[in-house]
Design a protein around this motif. Structure first.
Motif, PDB file in Angstrom:
ATOM      1  N   ARG A  73      37.382  42.424  46.013  1.00 21.53           N
ATOM      2  CA  ARG A  73      36.653  41.164  45.800  1.00 21.53           C
ATOM      3  C   ARG A  73      36.651  40.253  47.016  1.00 21.53           C
ATOM      4  O   ARG A  73      35.913  39.270  47.036  1.00 21.53           O
ATOM      5  N   TYR A  74      37.506  40.491  48.000  1.00 23.33           N
ATOM      6  CA  TYR A  74      37.762  39.472  49.026  1.00 23.33           C
ATOM      7  C   TYR A  74      37.365  39.952  50.424  1.00 23.33           C
ATOM      8  O   TYR A  74      37.819  41.006  50.878  1.00 23.33           O
ATOM      9  N   ARG A  75      36.547  39.167  51.092  1.00 26.53           N
ATOM     10  CA  ARG A  75      36.194  39.451  52.485  1.00 26.53           C
ATOM     11  C   ARG A  75      37.455  39.462  53.364  1.00 26.53           C
ATOM     12  O   ARG A  75      37.536  40.189  54.335  1.00 26.53           O
ATOM     13  N   HIS A  76      38.436  38.625  53.005  1.00 23.94           N
ATOM     14  CA  HIS A  76      39.683  38.569  53.773  1.00 23.94           C
ATOM     15  C   HIS A  76      40.321  39.940  53.891  1.00 23.94           C
ATOM     16  O   HIS A  76      40.961  40.243  54.917  1.00 23.94           O
ATOM     17  N   THR A 100      40.151  42.616  56.821  1.00 26.15           N
ATOM     18  CA  THR A 100      41.060  42.592  57.972  1.00 26.15           C
ATOM     19  C   THR A 100      42.162  43.648  57.830  1.00 26.15           C
ATOM     20  O   THR A 100      42.998  43.776  58.726  1.00 26.15           O
TER      21      THR A 100
END
Lengths: 138, 138, 138
Positions: free
Chosen positions: C77-80, C83
């Motif tokens: 769910r997270y663009r973070h 990384t």
């Protein structure tokens, strides 16, 4: 260093409501004699908040509807209520709105932006509850 | 006791965005001469936040999408907007992200963990708005 | 003015859990010798919180379920997480529960309401992480 400690008591007649406590906090700062420092204002109960926002009744209605959506009162939803309480929702609403604010004291005044007002946020009212105001500085 | 008071002004070109203000706060602490104390950094406007998290663009996009989900901009949703405003959502987003941070000052520096950075969080931008930095200590 | 700085380290064996750190903070205040002042307690990591609420296991289960609903762990769910991390959710949960608390110190004690207890809130555990306790006053 100077310091002052005050306890304010509020009894809110609804389960959930917001009370503008800015005058009481200002008076406490004035009495402290602190000219430069910090003022902590915190709810002493864990089903209540202290927060800073706008003194606008429509916004307060919006907050109540939004908090009810994020953490509905329905007592059957919360394991906490198995202890015999019915305020599980209030412990959640308080986390959204926060326990405390810290406000700068500058030249003897609360150093506020244009619309900042301090509110006591009650989420499990109808009984007396306390707010602590601690001022430190010189 | 020493104290210092600074006001930083930011004009964010989007309605919602996050600005890393750590260098400005560090400079304010340096100029204060305080070696041991506390540094309060707060938004002076009630549609903005100051918070500490990671300076990672993907996370910031995640925050924007999440806040938009928790408190959509749609002006028709908010009683507050009957006053003529269109920023009811911003007053809600700011409660999630918080008004202020208090950071320890140790040996003249902001006493940070490995990834802590201070952000100004704007939710109703495109006009100049202020952040207060108060340092007290010795 | 007196000041004291302490760093507490916690390794939580679950991804998400809450640890009552009140005794450690009380001991730090006692050792500081401060009788009147402020005590800042903050997570030094940005996937963790420090907050004040009730030491009641049912409530803590409620908080975990609620935070999982507001910011699910699902790494996709997270663009973070592009990384290489899988803790995007933890950065969101921490914003709900908060980074820090500031507690008044009165007559040498944490000035608490009847049920206030300080918790370390871990949202990306299984490794050592730090909490800062800064006491200033006189």
């Amino acid at each position: 260093m100077k310091s002052s400690t005050s306890y304010l008591t509020f009894q809110v007649e609804n389960r959930m409501d917001f009370v503008n406590i800015t005058p009481e906090v200002q008076e406490t700062v004035r009495e402290s004699g602190v000219r430069e420092g910090l003022c902590l204002v915190n709810a002493m109960h864990i089903t209540a908040s202290v927060f800073i926002n706008d003194d606008e009744p429509g916004l307060h209605e919006d907050y109540k509807a939004w908090l009810e959506q994020l953490a509905p009162h329905d007592p059957s939803r919360y394991r906490h209520n198995r202890t015999g309480e019915d305020n599980g929702d209030a412990h959640h609403k308080r986390q959204i709105m926060g326990r405390e604010v810290v406000v700068a004291v500058t030249r003897g005044q609360l150093d506020f932006g244009p619309w900042e007002q301090i509110f006591y946020g009650e989420f499990d009212g109808r009984r007396p509850k306390r707010v602590l105001v601690k001022v430190i500085g010189e």
